[in-house]
Scaffold this active site. Structure first.
Site, PDB file in Angstrom:
ATOM      1  N   HIS A 110      37.561   4.282 -49.254  1.00  0.00           N
ATOM      2  CA  HIS A 110      37.429   4.299 -50.713  1.00  0.00           C
ATOM      3  C   HIS A 110      38.020   5.588 -51.274  1.00  0.00           C
ATOM      4  CE1 HIS A 110      34.362   1.305 -49.647  1.00  0.00           C
ATOM      5  NE2 HIS A 110      34.683   0.761 -50.812  1.00  0.00           N
ATOM      6  N   ASP A 134      35.533   4.985 -43.765  1.00  0.00           N
ATOM      7  CA  ASP A 134      35.543   4.610 -45.170  1.00  0.00           C
ATOM      8  C   ASP A 134      36.928   4.842 -45.772  1.00  0.00           C
ATOM      9  OD1 ASP A 134      34.996   4.168 -47.880  1.00  0.00           O
ATOM     10  OD2 ASP A 134      33.049   5.162 -47.778  1.00  0.00           O
TER      11      ASP A 134
END
Length: 151
Positions: A20, A18
């Site tokens: 983000h 990920d």
């Protein structure tokens, strides 16, 4: 709330593949403002990196973020990695933890079964997570700090 005189260190990062970054940046700022010492590992953090940072900084809590929906896969064996590194810290996870996260009660149960102390959805305000962390760590305000804060 102002923390007691003992420093409280937390390790924060986004697990797995990920990338983000916005959520952990906001959380880092909120935790710092609440008086925590924050070690932000950034994005695409491995389980081993979380464990190493928790040991290196004597962290009292490890906060895992994931927004791309594959946290269950990324967190398989996470608590075993922490245990092998002799990490004795609270573990929190939050974000968009499952693709099509319709039933958050089921998602929460899944991550509690994986060993997390607290599980938060993507709509959780940083203040809510901080309040839980303060309760779980028994953070109190000393009398002198209450006087300082109120003046």
């Amino acid at each position: 709330m102002v923390l007691d005189t003992m420093s409280r260190t937390v390790v924060l990062g986004v697990i797995g593949s990920d990338a983000h970054v916005v959520g952990i940046t906001i959380l880092e700022q909120a935790l710092s403002a609440a008086g925590f010492d924050v070690v932000n590992l950034g994005v695409q953090t491995s389980q081993k990196e979380f464990a190493e940072a928790a040991v290196a900084h004597s962290a009292e809590a490890v906060l895992v973020s994931s927004l791309y929906g594959h946290a269950e896969q990324d967190c398989q064996g996470f608590h075993e990695v922490l245990e092998e590194a002799d990490v004795d810290a609270l573990t929190y996870i939050g974000g968009n933890l499952a693709v099509g996260q319709d039933d958050f009660d089921q998602t929460r149960a899944t991550f509690e079964e994986l060993g997390f102390d607290r599980v938060f959805d993507s709509e959780t305000d940083p203040e809510e997570a901080i309040a839980a962390l303060e309760r779980d760590l028994h953070v109190t305000t000393t009398e002198s700090e209450r006087i300082t804060v109120s003046t």
